[in-house]
Enzyme design. Structure first.
Site: not given
Length: 262
Positions: A102-106
């Protein structure tokens, strides 16, 4: 009496470290040792030898682990020794690895396991397993936007597979994907001039985030495990060719899934 020997990559896979293919990569990188010396691709080992990966001893016979984590924003989905990595964040007593990313911002649902073959069966794009997300964007969600997203969007030199998508609020929608291209949902939205404000994964196959608090994890239940095994029974564990994400898809795959717009 001499013990039966097996290939080192199979040993690491059976121990739940990673897939055989990934094991060969670790060996080539010099990250695997056998009895204190650097391992060689293709060599065979026995269970009485000391096998280490990144200086961590690997033993077969550990209990199989599958965790559901509600990943917070800011945590990086890697097993590498770096700040804010997901393995250190969970700090589980048995070494586990994230299933995909999962993206770091997600935030939201991500699985962690010590079973290498299970990782490939779940994440391999050719198996068409569903992953569900709740997304908030910076502009009102229109029928035209939903229709175009559902049909497939040109990103990263390919066209995303048709997907299920429905509006859940003025600026939010639910989307179900069967592939995992790099920052796929964000890139799809950007193509139409939308910016993702919040992205939360809520389901992977039959495994649901539910009311699990952000930052918390739990072990899979027996019921969930049985259903997951049923869904994976015909799934291949051979990784697809990488195409911009962790696991990409082979050419011609991205037109098989159906489209559903609400």
């Amino acid at each position: 009496m001499s013990m039966e020997k097996i290939r080192l990559n199979k040993y690491l896979s059976d121990a739940g470290v990673c897939s055989r293919r990934e094991a060969d990569s670790l060996i080539l990188q010099g990250r695997v040792t056998v009895d204190g010396r650097k391992a060689v691709t293709g060599e065979k080992v026995s269970v009485d030898q000391q096998i280490r990966v990144d200086n961590r001893e690997i033993r077969q016979g550990q209990p199989k682990v599958l965790l559901l984590l509600n990943k917070p924003r800011g945590i990086i989905c890697t097993a590498k020794n770096q700040k804010d990595n997901i393995v250190d964040f969970v700090n589980y007593p048995i070494r586990v690895y994230p299933v995909g990313r999962l993206d770091v911002d997600s935030q939201g649902l991500i699985l962690l396991t010590n079973q290498g073959e299970l990782v490939n069966k779940i994440m391999r794009a050719g198996n068409y397993h569903e992953k569900e997300y709740q997304v908030t964007v910076d502009h009102p969600v229109t029928k035209e936007f939903l229709s175009k997203m559902a049909k497939g969007v040109p990103i990263l030199g390919t066209v995303t597979r048709p997907c299920q998508i429905k509006r859940t609020g003025e600026k939010s929608f639910q989307i179900i994907l069967t592939q995992g291209l790099n920052r796929q949902i964000r890139r799809m939205c950007e193509y139409f001039g939308y910016r993702v404000v919040r992205l939360n994964r809520t389901r992977i196959m039959n495994l649901k985030l539910g009311k699990l608090p952000v930052g918390a994890y739990r072990e899979v239940t027996s019921e969930e495990w049985r259903e997951l095994q049923r869904l994976l029974v015909d799934s291949s564990s051979v990784p697809c060719r990488k195409t911009g994400g962790i696991y990409g898809h082979s050419s011609g795959e991205n037109q098989r899934a159906g489209t559903k717009v609400k």
